[in-house]
Design an enzyme around this catalytic site. Structure first.
Site, PDB file in Angstrom:
ATOM      1  CB  ILE A 102       4.760 -14.249  -5.372  1.00  0.00           C
ATOM      2  CG1 ILE A 102       5.330 -14.732  -4.038  1.00  0.00           C
ATOM      3  CG2 ILE A 102       5.813 -14.225  -6.472  1.00  0.00           C
ATOM      4  CD1 ILE A 102       5.809 -16.186  -4.056  1.00  0.00           C
ATOM      5  CB  CYS A 103       7.605 -11.152  -3.332  1.00  0.00           C
ATOM      6  SG  CYS A 103       8.929 -10.436  -2.329  1.00  0.00           S
ATOM      7  CB  ALA A 104       7.629  -6.386  -4.197  1.00  0.00           C
TER       8      ALA A 104
END
Length: 183
Positions: A102-104
């Site tokens: 998730i995210c980066a």
């Protein structure tokens, strides 16, 4: 019962990590928080300190059905730079085990070379790190055993997708409804 490891580095996004631990435990999925350092203590990007279940040197990669990588900076860089994390990601992807980020952190999957030809998403502006992927902007993208998501605001549906992967759509809906998540 399914067993999952969430790899946690100093500088992680604490809510992305701990939301997954919370949701999966609510669903009855065994999840271990694994610190990639030699200390079970991890300090997040916003200086929140918590204790993991184990450290990477004690991690038995054959005992798990999947791995989750939370984002945050510099946590994502620490995950990317850890040869053990990269090895687990590659091994699990090749074996058809769950690989979720998730995210980066989906950029770690790109770095590991497991996104070639796969649909994936990540934090806006980091798409160049999705090496080989078909880049999407959906909140959560599942392509076979790979699940990716965009950021803290998508942590609940990301957890729901992981629960659905192991236990089905009905169980995922039950857990998300129990925490009053509204899609």
């Amino acid at each position: 019962m399914s067993k999952v490891a969430i790899m946690i580095a100093d500088g992680c996004e604490e809510c992305e990590a701990l939301t997954q631990v919370d949701l999966l435990r609510r669903a009855g999925i065994d999840i271990d928080m694994v610190s990639i350092s030699d200390s079970r203590q991890v300090t997040s990007a916003r200086n929140i300190t918590f204790i993991c279940d184990r450290v990477m040197k004690d991690f038995d990669e054959d005992a798990y059905d999947g791995v989750i990588l939370p984002g945050g900076m510099p946590g994502t860089k620490h995950l990317r730079d850890d040869s053990g994390v990269i090895s687990v990601v590659k091994k699990y992807a090749a074996a058809g085990k769950l690989v979720a980020a998730i995210c980066a952190a989906p950029t770690v999957l790109g770095f590991a070379g497991v996104l070639k030809g796969k649909n994936a998403t990540c934090y806006p502006g980091m798409e160049d790190g999705l090496t080989g992927a078909h880049k999407k902007t959906d909140e959560v993208v599942r392509d076979g055993n790979i699940i990716t998501s965009r950021g803290l605001g998508t942590a609940l549906p990301f957890g729901g997708a992981i629960i659905e992967y192991f236990l089905g759509k009905e169980k995922a809906k039950q857990i998300l409804d129990s925490v009053v998540y509204k899609a």
